[in-house]
Design an enzyme around this catalytic site. Structure first.
Site, PDB file in Angstrom:
ATOM      1  N   VAL A 116      27.974  94.187 -16.815  1.00 40.51           N
ATOM      2  CA  VAL A 116      28.789  95.271 -16.260  1.00 40.51           C
ATOM      3  C   VAL A 116      30.055  95.421 -17.093  1.00 40.51           C
ATOM      4  O   VAL A 116      30.724  94.437 -17.424  1.00 40.51           O
ATOM      5  CB  VAL A 116      29.143  94.982 -14.789  1.00 40.51           C
ATOM      6  N   LYS A 117      30.375  96.659 -17.447  1.00 40.34           N
ATOM      7  CA  LYS A 117      31.579  96.931 -18.244  1.00 40.34           C
ATOM      8  C   LYS A 117      32.764  97.077 -17.295  1.00 40.34           C
ATOM      9  O   LYS A 117      32.949  98.118 -16.675  1.00 40.34           O
ATOM     10  CB  LYS A 117      31.395  98.196 -19.079  1.00 40.34           C
TER      11      LYS A 117
END
Length: 787
Positions: A116-117
């Site tokens: 996940v960014k």
């Protein structure tokens, strides 16, 4: 803090690499931060000509792709070492050629790790040789001038909290990082310090650990599983991650997730994907670790634009924006009123506080559906029109592709060959395109070669000066070595089915025109050429696969990326009918002529051109010149430098070599004074009934250069029939210029600064340097008109 070195690598004027040295807090060590020009990262993974040595042909690369790099002197080992090492610069999907889905399917392999960014700012945590922890942002340490507290300061405070939560100390962490010789990479997410796009409040604030990088020039990084285990041991926030086996599975998942911008019911910015690559631009790495990212376009693209226009508004600048026009205008009106009522809100916003609450207040008051709003504004208000812009040379099949699409979807084709040539032609072309948009067409095909860089950017400028909301789609046709012969045969088979190129007027003439286009052709290069940087989409086409397959490529791209423009999915029968129309039914009716009126006296020769005969050349040349073989010129240059014991990369790297080389004999600007000589060239061309006017040999006498241009000075063989019939006082070959703003004709001014007595020379300008070329080097080329 001291500013140290500036280094140029790709021949550009600005520094590719800059360094700044900091005093490490609470330590005797100095750390040097190395900052690389962002565009250089793009060049490094491209096939731009700037990435290749113009003499040897060897690839030029950055010493490292690290984005965030600090080095220091280790007094114990008595050597410099990398202390802090960030990730290799990685790119979004479709941001550069190696991150298109097609390219990724070819040069990467699974498993694909998705992380996940998180939406914050990057923080590096490493250890000094003396066992002290050092915390930095991407390019700086400690206190930053003009800031009460820096990112590194806040990052260190959070580090202390995380370590305390698991009963660990900074000294223990430093020992572990030294043992591993690694840098810990984290995302600082804390709305009490600084807001970004997504909210991080309460227990969601802190340092999200997402990387452990080996401190070496090559990119070697730990797996997500190792990073998660390290985060748990040392108290960091963990980043969610999972695996996918195939690129096809990955693509389907990401495109589905982007529909609402969420994962596990949580709004996220996107994903970073970790895998392995064997791409040629990464050959210098001993590791094949490779990252790319997939950022959800909506609604975060709109949120970023709102943040930028808000800061413009507060700064007193007129907000400038290209997308989401209707809703952004409403948002600006809301902000303007809000700031007039609350001056403190402006001050907080410029300190990156209140960004999210202001945005949410506008959305609530406006009662807007967020995802519908961003998507509809992007497609309808942001880019109402779409222009297809081929980049090709004659015979690649662009008109056939255009006519296939016209038959399938009714997209009008504006043909430059159907418009009068001469002054104002480019603006007439742009106006004709705009007229089609104003007639209700959402897609138009700009049928012109667009083979010269500034033609591509000027087309955008001319259109956007008169109409907003145009999406520019580049259609570069591949220009591999086998293409010229292939398309030449196609043009000859086409015969007279063209507005201006008629085979009946002579095969030599057709070949001469095509050769002129090949020499002028500049490949489409959005990474390395500013003229190509602002195209919204790129669809690569290939003349060798045929016009029907190229048309299918365009349709398939639109179906995936701009589906609203494809009202129906064509069947195979539809494609077959469209191809038949383009090849057999469509016949150009406009006859484009050049030069003087053909009603003038038959075969009359004037200073303007030759008229009257169908086998002659009605378009007046820009100049007559001797066209030279590129490899011959380059080998002559290598010979001169070798004799002088010079290296091109060391002495002349600031120059970019010309794409082609010639010697100008007479230019059209010299006609008024030298009309008799100009007419001799025209008469000779007419008598031979060909543009190939004979070979001429020259001797290279000097290599001359200043800070703007470099050239060979040459003299003509005295036995040539053209000896003494030139209008340039000093014949020359322009080899290269120091920037795209410098024109090749400046070689004339350069040579005027020297005093010549035959082959003897004396400099009157200290900025001009020269080498006498000995032993003799003879070079030969064909005299031709250039249009």
């Amino acid at each position: 803090m001291t500013r140290d070195q500036r280094v140029c690598i790709f021949g550009e004027k600005k520094s590719t690499v800059r360094s700044v040295t900091f005093k490490a807090p609470k330590s005797n060590y100095d750390l040097t931060s190395w900052r690389i020009w962002e565009q250089a990262f793009r060049l490094n993974v491209s096939n731009s000509k700037k990435c290749f040595d113009t003499i040897s042909g060897h690839r030029i690369t950055l010493p490292t792709n690290a984005r965030g790099l600090f080095t220091g002197y280790d007094y114990e080992s008595k050597r410099h070492r990398i202390v802090i090492r960030g990730y290799d610069k990685f790119f979004n999907i479709d941001e550069v050629p190696i991150t298109t889905w097609d390219a990724l399917s070819q040069h990467t392999k699974g498993p694909y790790e998705l992380t996940v960014k998180e939406n914050g700012c990057i923080i590096f945590i490493a250890a000094l040789p003396d066992g002290q922890i050092i915390v930095s942002s991407k390019h700086s340490l400690g206190i930053v001038e003009g800031q009460s507290v820096s990112h590194a300061n806040v990052g260190e405070r959070w580090l202390e909290k995380h370590l305390q939560s698991v009963g660990r100390t900074k000294q223990e962490l430093a020992h572990e990082l030294l043992r591993r010789d690694m840098t810990a990479v984290a995302e600082l997410c804390d709305d009490e310090f600084e807001e970004h796009i997504l909210p991080y409040t309460g227990n969601s604030r802190g340092l999200y650990l997402h990387g452990l990088n080996r401190n070496c020039p090559q990119f070697i990084t730990a797996s997500s599983c190792e990073v998660a285990e390290f985060a748990e041991q040392w108290g960091f926030m963990k980043v969610s991650s999972f695996f996918m086996d195939s690129i096809h599975e990955l693509k389907a998942f990401l495109e589905n997730a982007s529909k609402d911008g969420k994962w596990n019911n949580r709004a996220i910015e996107g994903f970073v994907i970790r895998c392995h690559s064997d791409h040629s631009s990464l050959e210098q790495q001993s590791s094949n670790d490779f990252f790319f990212k997939y950022k959800f376009p909506e609604p975060y693209g709109m949120f970023r634009q709102w943040r930028e226009v808000t800061k413009m508004l507060i700064s007193g600048k007129k907000p400038s924006y290209t997308k989401y026009k209707k809703v952004t205008a409403e948002y600006i009106t809301f902000c303007d009123k809000k700031f007039k009522e609350d001056e403190d809100a402006k001050r907080l916003y410029m300190s990156n506080k209140g960004i999210i609450s202001l945005r949410d207040e506008f959305l609530v008051l406006s009662k807007l559906d967020l995802m519908h709003l961003s998507v509809s504004n992007d497609n309808d208000c942001g880019k109402e029109f779409t222009l297809l812009v081929p980049i090709a040379t004659i015979g690649c099949g662009k008109t056939t592709v255009a006519k296939i699409l016209e038959k399938l979807f009714g997209w009008p084709v504006v043909q430059n060959d159907n418009l009068p040539s001469g002054k104002g032609g480019p603006k007439r072309f742009a106006k004709a395109i705009i007229e089609e948009f104003r007639n209700g067409h959402s897609v138009v095909f700009a049928d012109r070669n667009n083979h010269i860089s500034n033609m591509r950017s000027t087309l955008q400028t001319d259109i956007l000066a008169l109409i907003d909301g145009v999406r520019f789609v580049a259609l570069p046709f591949k220009h591999t070595p086998e293409v010229p012969e292939f398309v030449q045969n196609r043009v000859l088979q086409r015969g007279d089915r063209h507005q201006s190129i008629k085979v009946s007027e002579g095969v030599d003439k057709v070949k001469a025109i095509m050769n002129t286009f090949y020499k002028q052709y500049k490949p489409f290069d959005p990474a390395g050429n500013k003229h190509d940087a602002n195209y919204d989409d790129i669809i690569e086409l290939d003349p060798l696969i045929g016009s029907l397959e190229n048309a299918r490529r365009i349709v398939n791209y639109f179906k995936k990326n701009i589906p609203e423009l494809i009202p129906n999915d064509p069947s195979d029968d539809d494609y077959a009918a469209a191809l038949n129309y383009a090849v057999n039914e469509y016949v150009p009716t406009y006859r484009k002529t050049f030069g003087n009126d053909s009603k003038k006296i038959k075969n009359k020769i004037t200073a303007e051109g030759i008229t009257g005969s169908s086998t002659c050349f009605k378009k007046a040349p820009r100049y007559f010149g001797v066209l030279l073989d590129r490899k011959t010129v380059e080998s002559s240059l290598v010979q001169v430098l070798t004799i002088a014991n010079l290296q091109w990369q060391e002495a002349f790297s600031r120059y970019t070599l010309q794409d082609s080389f010639h010697i100008t004999m007479i230019h059209e600007s010299q006609k008024p004074v030298n009309s008799r000589i100009w007419e001799q060239y025209l008469q000779h061309m007419h008598d031979k009934n060909t543009t190939k006017m004979g070979n001429i040999s020259f001797r290279i006498t000097h290599l001359v250069w200043d800070d703007r241009v470099i050239c060979f000075r040459v003299t003509m063989n005295e036995n040539s029939v053209w000896y003494g019939k030139t209008c340039n006082p000093q014949l020359h070959i322009t080899l290269g210029t120091s920037s795209s703003d410098v024109k090749a004709f400046e070689s004339n001014f350069l040579l005027k600064k020297l005093r010549w007595q035959g082959d003897e020379v004396d400099s009157t300008d200290g900025n001009v340097r020269y080498l006498t070329v000995l032993p003799k080097i003879i070079i030969e080329g064909m005299l031709e008109p250039v249009y």
